[in-house]
Scaffold this motif. Structure first.
Motif, short mmCIF file in Angstrom:
data_model
loop_
_atom_site.label_atom_id
_atom_site.label_comp_id
_atom_site.label_asym_id
_atom_site.label_seq_id
_atom_site.Cartn_x
_atom_site.Cartn_y
_atom_site.Cartn_z
N TYR A 32 0.81 -1.20 0.00
CA TYR A 32 0.00 0.00 0.00
C TYR A 32 0.86 1.27 0.00
N ALA A 33 0.24 2.33 -0.50
CA ALA A 33 0.88 3.63 -0.49
C ALA A 33 0.76 4.26 0.89
N MET A 34 1.64 5.21 1.15
CA MET A 34 1.64 5.90 2.43
C MET A 34 1.65 7.41 2.21
N GLY A 35 0.99 8.10 3.12
CA GLY A 35 0.96 9.55 3.02
C GLY A 35 1.14 10.20 4.37
N TRP A 36 1.53 11.46 4.31
CA TRP A 36 1.60 12.30 5.51
C TRP A 36 0.63 13.47 5.32
N PHE A 37 -0.10 13.74 6.37
CA PHE A 37 -1.02 14.88 6.40
C PHE A 37 -0.76 15.66 7.68
N ARG A 38 -1.26 16.87 7.74
CA ARG A 38 -1.12 17.64 8.97
C ARG A 38 -2.38 18.46 9.21
N GLN A 39 -2.59 18.76 10.48
CA GLN A 39 -3.75 19.55 10.85
C GLN A 39 -3.36 20.52 11.95
N ALA A 40 -3.49 21.79 11.64
CA ALA A 40 -3.22 22.84 12.59
C ALA A 40 -4.51 23.19 13.33
N PRO A 41 -4.41 23.77 14.52
CA PRO A 41 -5.61 24.12 15.28
C PRO A 41 -6.55 25.01 14.48
N GLY A 42 -7.81 24.62 14.43
CA GLY A 42 -8.81 25.41 13.73
C GLY A 42 -8.77 25.30 12.22
N LYS A 43 -7.93 24.42 11.71
CA LYS A 43 -7.83 24.27 10.25
C LYS A 43 -8.16 22.84 9.84
N GLU A 44 -8.44 22.67 8.57
CA GLU A 44 -8.71 21.34 8.05
C GLU A 44 -7.40 20.57 7.87
N ARG A 45 -7.55 19.27 7.87
CA ARG A 45 -6.39 18.42 7.61
C ARG A 45 -5.94 18.63 6.17
N GLU A 46 -4.64 18.74 5.98
CA GLU A 46 -4.13 18.99 4.63
C GLU A 46 -3.04 17.98 4.26
N PHE A 47 -2.98 17.74 2.98
CA PHE A 47 -1.98 16.83 2.42
C PHE A 47 -0.60 17.44 2.52
N VAL A 48 0.39 16.59 2.85
CA VAL A 48 1.78 17.03 2.90
C VAL A 48 2.62 16.30 1.86
N ALA A 49 2.60 14.96 1.91
CA ALA A 49 3.44 14.18 1.01
C ALA A 49 2.91 12.76 0.93
N ALA A 50 3.25 12.06 -0.16
CA ALA A 50 2.82 10.68 -0.31
C ALA A 50 3.84 9.92 -1.15
N ILE A 51 3.82 8.60 -0.97
CA ILE A 51 4.77 7.75 -1.68
C ILE A 51 4.08 6.43 -1.98
N PRO A 52 4.19 5.92 -3.21
CA PRO A 52 3.55 4.65 -3.55
C PRO A 52 4.27 3.48 -2.90
N TRP A 53 3.69 2.29 -3.03
CA TRP A 53 4.27 1.12 -2.38
C TRP A 53 5.68 0.84 -2.88
N SER A 54 5.94 1.17 -4.14
CA SER A 54 7.23 0.89 -4.74
C SER A 54 8.29 1.91 -4.36
N GLY A 55 7.86 3.02 -3.76
CA GLY A 55 8.82 4.06 -3.43
C GLY A 55 9.31 4.84 -4.63
N GLY A 56 8.61 4.74 -5.75
CA GLY A 56 9.03 5.42 -6.95
C GLY A 56 8.68 6.90 -6.92
N SER A 57 7.69 7.30 -7.69
CA SER A 57 7.28 8.71 -7.71
C SER A 57 6.78 9.14 -6.34
N THR A 58 7.11 10.35 -5.99
CA THR A 58 6.63 10.92 -4.73
C THR A 58 5.79 12.15 -5.02
N TYR A 59 4.97 12.51 -4.08
CA TYR A 59 4.04 13.61 -4.25
C TYR A 59 4.19 14.57 -3.06
N TYR A 60 4.13 15.86 -3.36
CA TYR A 60 4.29 16.86 -2.29
C TYR A 60 3.30 18.01 -2.48
#
Length: 124
Positions: A32-60
């Motif tokens: 499975y792919a993995m991602g990082w998200f973050r949520q600051a007080p009073g704000k919605e959760r937002e995407f930070v980075a992601a990586i597929p199972w193969s570790g190939g292309s990354t997303y930011y």
């Protein structure tokens, strides 16, 4: 089922670095792919980075490109987020998440399993 446990958060200084880790257990980590998200007080959760199972292309998110690096070690069932040149506005709870479907990498809705989060506080 996938269990995720983040670590490595804490207090950092503006311009400094922190490295987050997320240990996974349960289903085979390399399926499975993995991602990082973050949520600051009073704000919605937002995407930070992601990586597929193969570790190939990354997303930011545009806001972290060139400063954050996501990586994974399938032998250790762990995903990492190296954060450099930190900014005070990046103070948030950071979550890792696992995506088992073909849903978009940047959408929180596509991630079925989430860790409990780790606090990152960046002082100015």
């Amino acid at each position: 089922q996938v269990q995720l446990v983040e670590s490595g958060g804490g207090l950092g200084q503006a311009g400094g670095s922190l490295r987050l880790s997320c240990a996974a257990s349960g289903r085979p980590f390399s399926s499975y792919a993995m991602g990082w998200f973050r949520q600051a007080p009073g704000k919605e959760r937002e995407f930070v980075a992601a990586i597929p199972w193969s570790g190939g292309s990354t997303y930011y998110a545009d806001s972290v490109k060139g400063r954050f690096t996501i990586s994974r070690n399938n032998a250790k069932n762990t995903v990492y987020l190296q954060m450099n040149s930190l900014k005070p506005e990046e103070t948030a709870v950071y979550f890792c998440a696992a995506k088992l479907t073909s849903a978009p990498m940047t959408s929180a809705a596509g991630y079925a399993y989430w860790g409990q989060g780790t606090q990152v506080t960046v002082s100015s």
